[in-house]
Design an enzyme around this catalytic site. Structure first.
Site, PDB file in Angstrom:
ATOM      1  N   GLU B  50       0.814  -1.213   0.000  1.00 40.44           N
ATOM      2  CA  GLU B  50       0.000   0.000   0.000  1.00 40.44           C
ATOM      3  C   GLU B  50       0.848   1.264   0.000  1.00 40.44           C
ATOM      4  O   GLU B  50       0.464   2.289  -0.551  1.00 40.44           O
ATOM      5  CB  GLU B  50      -0.965   0.010   1.186  1.00 40.44           C
ATOM      6  CG  GLU B  50      -2.112  -0.994   1.068  1.00 40.44           C
ATOM      7  CD  GLU B  50      -1.766  -2.359   1.636  1.00 40.44           C
ATOM      8  OE1 GLU B  50      -0.584  -2.611   1.968  1.00 40.44           O
ATOM      9  OE2 GLU B  50      -2.693  -3.197   1.764  1.00 40.44           O
ATOM     10  N   PHE B 112     -12.075  -6.765  13.888  1.00 41.49           N
ATOM     11  CA  PHE B 112     -11.005  -7.310  13.065  1.00 41.49           C
ATOM     12  C   PHE B 112     -10.625  -6.295  11.981  1.00 41.49           C
ATOM     13  O   PHE B 112     -11.477  -5.777  11.282  1.00 41.49           O
ATOM     14  CB  PHE B 112     -11.451  -8.626  12.413  1.00 41.49           C
ATOM     15  CG  PHE B 112     -10.408  -9.191  11.489  1.00 41.49           C
ATOM     16  CD1 PHE B 112      -9.171  -9.593  11.989  1.00 41.49           C
ATOM     17  CD2 PHE B 112     -10.634  -9.279  10.127  1.00 41.49           C
ATOM     18  CE1 PHE B 112      -8.194 -10.091  11.144  1.00 41.49           C
ATOM     19  CE2 PHE B 112      -9.662  -9.779   9.274  1.00 41.49           C
ATOM     20  CZ  PHE B 112      -8.438 -10.185   9.784  1.00 41.49           C
ATOM     21  N   GLN B 113      -9.342  -6.024  11.874  1.00 47.44           N
ATOM     22  CA  GLN B 113      -8.794  -5.061  10.913  1.00 47.44           C
ATOM     23  C   GLN B 113      -9.406  -3.679  11.043  1.00 47.44           C
ATOM     24  O   GLN B 113      -9.637  -2.987  10.066  1.00 47.44           O
ATOM     25  CB  GLN B 113      -8.923  -5.598   9.485  1.00 47.44           C
ATOM     26  CG  GLN B 113      -8.069  -6.851   9.301  1.00 47.44           C
ATOM     27  CD  GLN B 113      -7.805  -7.201   7.857  1.00 47.44           C
ATOM     28  OE1 GLN B 113      -8.638  -6.984   6.997  1.00 47.44           O
ATOM     29  NE2 GLN B 113      -6.633  -7.758   7.600  1.00 47.44           N
ATOM     30  N   LYS B 162     -17.768  -0.462   5.608  1.00 50.06           N
ATOM     31  CA  LYS B 162     -18.293  -1.489   4.708  1.00 50.06           C
ATOM     32  C   LYS B 162     -19.807  -1.358   4.481  1.00 50.06           C
ATOM     33  O   LYS B 162     -20.284  -1.483   3.355  1.00 50.06           O
ATOM     34  CB  LYS B 162     -17.981  -2.871   5.287  1.00 50.06           C
ATOM     35  CG  LYS B 162     -18.457  -3.949   4.363  1.00 50.06           C
ATOM     36  CD  LYS B 162     -17.928  -5.299   4.717  1.00 50.06           C
ATOM     37  CE  LYS B 162     -18.387  -6.219   3.593  1.00 50.06           C
ATOM     38  NZ  LYS B 162     -18.307  -7.594   3.869  1.00 50.06           N
ATOM     39  N   MET B 477      24.405   8.608   2.786  1.00 42.63           N
ATOM     40  CA  MET B 477      24.305   9.928   3.418  1.00 42.63           C
ATOM     41  C   MET B 477      24.564   9.818   4.914  1.00 42.63           C
ATOM     42  O   MET B 477      25.170  10.698   5.524  1.00 42.63           O
ATOM     43  CB  MET B 477      22.929  10.542   3.146  1.00 42.63           C
ATOM     44  CG  MET B 477      22.802  11.980   3.585  1.00 42.63           C
ATOM     45  SD  MET B 477      24.070  13.030   2.839  1.00 42.63           S
ATOM     46  CE  MET B 477      23.199  13.662   1.425  1.00 42.63           C
TER      47      MET B 477
HETATM   48  C1  LIG Z   1      12.354   5.803   5.527  1.00 39.67           C
HETATM   49  C2  LIG Z   1      13.621   6.457   5.912  1.00 39.67           C
HETATM   50  N1  LIG Z   1      14.402   5.939   6.889  1.00 39.67           N
HETATM   51  C3  LIG Z   1      15.566   6.540   7.236  1.00 39.67           C
HETATM   52  C4  LIG Z   1      15.983   7.679   6.609  1.00 39.67           C
HETATM   53  C5  LIG Z   1      17.295   8.348   7.016  1.00 39.67           C
HETATM   54  N2  LIG Z   1      18.225   8.336   5.877  1.00 39.67           N
HETATM   55  C6  LIG Z   1      18.416   9.404   5.089  1.00 39.67           C
HETATM   56  S1  LIG Z   1      19.462   9.111   3.837  1.00 39.67           S
HETATM   57  C7  LIG Z   1      19.722   7.521   4.338  1.00 39.67           C
HETATM   58  C8  LIG Z   1      20.628   6.610   3.585  1.00 39.67           C
HETATM   59  C9  LIG Z   1      20.098   6.258   2.242  1.00 39.67           C
HETATM   60  O1  LIG Z   1      20.878   5.220   1.709  1.00 39.67           O
HETATM   61  P1  LIG Z   1      20.818   4.859   0.190  1.00 39.67           P
HETATM   62  O2  LIG Z   1      19.398   4.713  -0.239  1.00 39.67           O
HETATM   63  O3  LIG Z   1      21.723   3.735  -0.099  1.00 39.67           O
HETATM   64  O4  LIG Z   1      21.294   6.211  -0.493  1.00 39.67           O
HETATM   65  P2  LIG Z   1      22.769   6.844  -0.569  1.00 39.67           P
HETATM   66  O5  LIG Z   1      22.809   7.934   0.450  1.00 39.67           O
HETATM   67  O6  LIG Z   1      23.747   5.764  -0.307  1.00 39.67           O
HETATM   68  O7  LIG Z   1      22.819   7.390  -1.959  1.00 39.67           O
HETATM   69  C10 LIG Z   1      18.981   7.254   5.496  1.00 39.67           C
HETATM   70  C11 LIG Z   1      18.995   5.990   6.227  1.00 39.67           C
HETATM   71  C12 LIG Z   1      15.130   8.202   5.611  1.00 39.67           C
HETATM   72  N3  LIG Z   1      15.421   9.321   4.969  1.00 39.67           N
HETATM   73  N4  LIG Z   1      13.984   7.578   5.268  1.00 39.67           N
END
Ligand SMILES: Cc1ncc(C[n+]2csc(CCOP(=O)(O)OP(=O)(O)O)c2C)c(N)n1
Ligand SMILES: [Mg+2]
Lengths: 160, 577
Positions: B50, B112-113, B162, B477
Site C-alpha cells: 500500500e 477485526f482489521q 463497509k 548519506m
Molecule cells: C524511511 C527512511 N528511513 C531513514 C531515513 C534516514 N536516511 C536518510 S538518507 C539515508 C541513507 C540512504 O541510503 P541509500 O538509499 O543507499 O542512499 P545513498 O545515500 O547511499 O545514496 C537514510 C537511512 C530516511 N530518509 N527515510
C-alpha cells in the site's frame, strides 16, 4: 503573552481533536479550552486561552484558519472584550469559620449551590482576577474539590 | 434509481476524470473491487504494497498536476498508507486516499482489521472524512477532490465503512462545492504587489528563490518573464527544480545544505530575496539568524501560514504565484523603461565570479565509477528530457546537483519528509500517466530495497521504469555524516548484505544490468533505454567513499559551506543539533 482566541467551527465529529491536535502537534500551549454549540446547532464556538510571542500567536491563528472545519478565528486580545469563567469549589471549613465563608461568598457575589453538614459547594463566576482572589481566600478553609470551566469570552459591541 | 455506496464511489471518480487507481484489496473494500473487475473506464494498478500505491499516486500527481487516487482496505491496508500520505502532505501533493473501514456498528469495538485511520492521518492530511451515511458520500467525494486540488494542494483521505458501501441511496452529486471555512485566496493584494515592484526597482543585488508552489500554480512562464525582464538570477529549491530552466544563464541551481556555492553566496549577499512558493525549510535556510542578513524579503505564497513562519518578511503577499507574478510583471513594465541589464551588470558579474570560483564539480576517475558521473551520463543520454525520480540520500542530492531540469514536473522527489523508498513507486506512477516517456528512478541501494517489491507491478503492467542504483553498499548519506561529524564511527550504516540487484531484477522478470567500470556506464544506460516493455534495473557499482559537497553542516549558516578539501580540519567539525 496570553491570548484569548475565539474559534467558530463546524459542529462536526472530530473537530475538537483537529483543533487540539493542532496545538499539541505544533507544540503550542493551551491554558484552557471551552466548547459549546451556538444558536445555530451546526456551529460550535471554542474559546481557547493560549500564550506565546507574536510570531507564535500569528501562526496559531493562521494554522487554525487553515483547518477546513474552522469558519472564523478572532483573537479577542486585540479587541475590547468581556471574559468570564465559572468555578465550583467544595470547602470543608471548621465550624467557627462557616460564617466567614458565607460572608466571602456574599462579597464575591457567589452562590452556595450545595451544602452538607461538613461542606459548602460554592459557585463563583467572574474574570480571572476575581476567581484567583476567591480561590486564594478559600485556601484557608480546607478546599476539598475544585473544578473550573475554562474561559469564555465575547467582544464588546461597537468595537469589532 | 438507487445506487450503492460502492457504485457512487466509482461514479464520482469517473466524474472527476479518474482513469487510474493505485490500490490493494481486502475484506471491506471488495464491493468496490468487484465493480472494478469489469469497468471499462477505470484501471486499477495493483501494487505490491500500500505504501507503493500512495507513492505511485503521488508520482502520478506530481508528473501530471492531476490528483492521484488510492484504494486500500481497512486496518493494515490503511496504516500502510501513512508514510505515503505524510510524504504527499509535506510536499503539498493532491492525492485522494480511499480506505475501507469496518461496518459503522463495529467502529470502536476493536473489530477485526479496524484502525482509526482518520485519527491517525489527521495531522498528515489536508483534510479527512469518515463517511457515516451513504447520503453524504457523493458530496464528500466532490469536496475531497476540491480540497485536494485547490489552494495549497494536499492529500485527502476518505474512510468508507463497509455498510456504507453497501447501503443504497438516490445518487445526487452537487455541481458546486461550498465549504464556508475554506476559501483559498488567489488574487494577491495589489498594494502589496506594488510594494514588491518598488523593492525590485530599488534593489541592487536581488535574487529569486522559487519553490514547489510555482510548480503547483503552473507559473513557470510568469517566473521566466519576471527573471528575464529584470535580469534577476533564479535559485530553485529541491521542490522547485525545473520551474525555471536549469540550463538558463540566470539559473543558480539549488540553495541550502547541498546547494551550489554560488546560490548560497547570492542569498547571503543579496539585498532583496523574492521568494515564490517556498516555505523556508531549514534545509534551505541553514541557521535562520544568519540567513540572508542583508536582504529584504518579498514572500509570495498561497498559504498564509507559510509566511513569517520561519523567516521575517518585509513584503508578504498571499496569493497564487501565477496571478501574483503576472500582476507584478505588468507593474514592472508600466514602471517605465529601466535599463535592467545595465543596472544588474555588477551583480551578475559578481555571481559569475562565484560560479567560476566554485562550480559544482567532482573528480572523474578512470577506474572507479563516480556516482555524479552516472547522473551526468543519464542527463546526457536522455537529453534532459526524462522524468526523473529519486530516492533519499546522496543519490537525491547528486541528482539535484548534476541533472539539469529544464521543465517543471520532471523531478519527482520527496523533499519535505525525505522518504526513502519513494522514488521507485513514484516513477511507476509517473510511467502509468506517461506511457511514452522515459522515466528513471535514480536510486540508492538502501532506499531501493524499501519498495523493491514494486518490480512485480512494473512487470505486470509492462511499465518500462528504469532504476539506476548508485550502489555504494552504504546508507551513504548516513555514512557521510558519520565520517564528517561522528569521528568516522560507521555505526550501522554499512549494508553488509546487498542483494545481487541484477539477479533480483531477473527473478521478478525484469531486466538487470550492471556497470562496474566508468567505461560501462554509457553502454548500460543505452541498453536500458532500448527496453520498452519491462522495467530495467541498472546496478552501478560506485565509489563508496564519495561525498556530497558543498555542504552546510546542520544548524550552520549558509556561508559556512565545506567542500571536502579541508580534510585536516574535518575532525574539528561537530554535529550541531
Ligand atoms: C524511511 C527512511 N528511513 C531513514 C531515513 C534516514 N536516511 C536518510 S538518507 C539515508 C541513507 C540512504 O541510503 P541509500 O538509499 O543507499 O542512499 P545513498 O545515500 O547511499 O545514496 C537514510 C537511512 C530516511 N530518509 N527515510
Ligand atoms: Mg547507498
Amino acid at each position: 503573552m496570553r491570548h484569548t482566541i475565539s474559534v467558530l467551527v463546524e459542529n462536526k465529529f472530530g473537530v475538537l481533536s483537529r483543533v487540539s491536535g493542532l496545538f499539541s502537534g505544533r507544540g503550542y500551549n493551551i491554558e484552557s479550552l471551552s466548547v459549546g454549540e451556538t444558536i445555530d446547532p451546526n456551529i460550535s464556538i471554542m474559546t481557547i486561552v493560549t500564550s506565546g510571542d507574536d510570531q507564535v500567536i500569528e501562526q496559531i491563528t493562521k494554522q487554525l484558519n487553515k483547518l477546513i472545519d474552522v469558519i472564523k478565528v478572532v483573537d479577542l486580545t486585540e479587541v475590547d472584550h468581556v471574559e468570564r469563567e465559572m468555578i465550583l469549589i467544595k470547602v470543608a471549613p471548621k465550624r467557627e469559620d462557616k460564617a466567614e465563608v458565607l460572608r466571602l461568598v456574599e462579597i464575591f457575589r457567589g452562590k452556595v449551590v450545595d451544602s452538607s453538614p461538613q461542606t459548602y459547594t460554592i459557585e463563583i463566576t467572574g474574570d480571572e482576577k476575581k476567581i484567583e482572589a476567591f480561590v486564594e481566600l478559600m485556601k484557608a478553609f480546607n478546599i476539598k474539590e475544585f473544578v473550573r470551566t475554562g474561559k469564555i469570552a465575547i467582544a464588546r459591541e461597537g468595537v469589532k | 434509481m438507487k445506487r450503492t455506496g460502492a457504485q457512487i464511489v466509482i461514479e464520482c471518480l469517473k466524474r472527476e476524470g479518474v482513469k487510474h487507481i493505485f490500490g490493494y484489496p481486502g475484506g471491506v473494500v471488495l464491493g468496490i473491487f468487484d465493480l472494478l473487475y469489469d469497468d471499462k473506464d477505470i484501471q486499477l494498478v495493483l501494487t505490491r504494497h500500500e505504501q507503493g500505491a500512495v507513492h505511485a499516486a503521488d508520482g502520478y500527481a506530481r508528473s501530471t498536476g492531476r490528483p492521484g487516487v488510492v484504494l486500500v482496505t481497512s486496518g493494515p491496508g490503511a496504516t500502510n498508507t501513512v508514510t505515503g500520505i505524510a510524504t504527499a502532505y509535506m510536499d503539498s501533493i493532491p492525492v485522494i486516499v480511499l480506505t475501507g473501514q469496518v461496518p459503522t456498528k463495529l467502529i470502536g469495538n476493536d473489530a477485526f482489521q479496524e484502525a482509526d485511520i482518520v485519527g491517525i492521518t489527521r495531522p498528515c492530511t489536508k483534510h479527512n472524512y469518515l463517511v457515516k451515511d451513504v447520503k453524504d458520500l457523493a458530496r464528500i467525494m466532490k469536496e475531497a477532490f476540491h480540497i485536494a486540488t485547490t489552494g495549497r494542494p494536499g492529500p485527502v483521505l476518505i474512510d468508507l465503512p463497509k455498510d456504507v458501501l453497501g447501503d443504497k441511496t438516490t445518487f445526487h452529486c452537487p455541481d458546486k462545492v461550498t465549504i464556508r471555512g475554506y476559501n483559498p485566496k488567489y488574487e494577491g493584494n495589489r498594494w502589496m504587489i506594488k510594494q514588491a515592484a518598488n523593492e525590485i526597482q530599488k534593489a541592487k543585488r536581488p535574487v529569486i528563490i522559487a519553490g514547489g508552489g510555482v510548480v503547483h500554480s503552473d507559473a513557470s512562464k510568469e517566473l521566466k518573464e519576471l527573471a528575464e525582464l529584470t535580469e534577476i538570477p533564479v535559485i530553485m529549491t529541491l521542490m522547485g527544480l525545473g520551474v525555471f530552466p536549469g540550463t538558463h544563464r540566470l539559473s543558480l541551481g539549488m540553495p541550502g545544505m547541498h546547494g551550489s556555492y554560488y546560490a548560497n553566496k547570492a542569498i547571503q549577499e543579496s539585498d532583496l530575496l523574492i521568494a515564490v512558493g517556498i516555505r523556508f525549510d531549514d534545509r534551505v535556510t541553514g541557521r535562520i539568524s544568519s540567513f540572508a542578513p542583508k536582504a529584504k524579503i518579498i514572500h509570495i505564497d498561497i498559504d498564509p501560514s507559510s509566511i513569517r513562519k520561519n523567516v521575517r518578511v518585509d513584503v508578504p503577499i498571499v496569493g497564487d504565484a501565477k496571478r501574483v507574478l503576472k500582476v507584478l510583471v505588468e507593474m514592472l513594465k508600466e514602471g517605465g523603461k529601466v535599463q535592467w541589464e545595465a543596472v544588474r551588470k555588477a551583480w551578475l558579474k559578481q555571481i559569475e565570479k562565484w560560479k567560476q570560483e566554485r562550480p559544482l564539480s567532482y573528480e572523474f576517475d578512470e577506474n572507479i565509477i563516480k556516482p555524479q558521473f552516472v547522473v551526468e551520463k543519464i542527463y546526457e543520454l536522455t537529453k534532459g528530457k526524462a522524468i526523473i525520480s529519486t530516492e533519499v540520500g546522496q543519490n537525491q542530492m547528486w541528482t539535484a546537483q548534476f541533472y539539469k531540469f529544464d521543465r517543471p514536473r520532471t523531478l519527482l522527489t520527496s523533499g519535505g519528509l525525505g522518504t526513502m523508498g519513494y522514488g521507485f513507486p513514484a516513477a511507476m506512477g509517473a510511467q502509468v500517466a506517461h506511457p511514452d516517456k522515459i522515466v528513471i528512478d535514480i536510486a540508492g541501494d538502501g532506499s531501493f530495497q524499501m519498495n523493491i517489491q514494486e518490480l512485480a507491478t512494473c512487470v505486470t503492467y509492462k511499465l518500462p521504469v528504469k532504476v539506476a542504483i548508485l550502489n555504494n553498499m552504504y546508507l551513504g548519506m548516513v555514512r557521510q555524516w558519520q565520517e564528517l561529524f561522528y569521528a568516522e564511527r560507521y555505526s550501522y550504516s554499512h549494508l553488509d548484505t546487498v542483494p545481487d540487484f541484477v539477479k533480483v531484477a531477473e527473478a521478478y522478470g525484469a531486466v538487470g544490468l550492471r556497470a562496474t567500470k566508468p567505461s560501462e556506464v554509457e553502454p548500460v544506460i543505452k541498453e536500458a533505454l532500448k527496453v520498452k516493455d519491462l522495467p530495467v534495473v541498472m546496478d552501478f557499482i560506485v565509489d563508496w567513499k564519495e561525498k556530497v559537497f558543498p555542504m552546510v553542516p546542520a544548524g550552520g549558516s549558509l556561508d559556512e559551506m565545506i567542500f571536502g578539501e579541508e580534510k585536516k580540519e574535518k575532525k574539528k567539525l561537530r554535529a550541531v543539533k
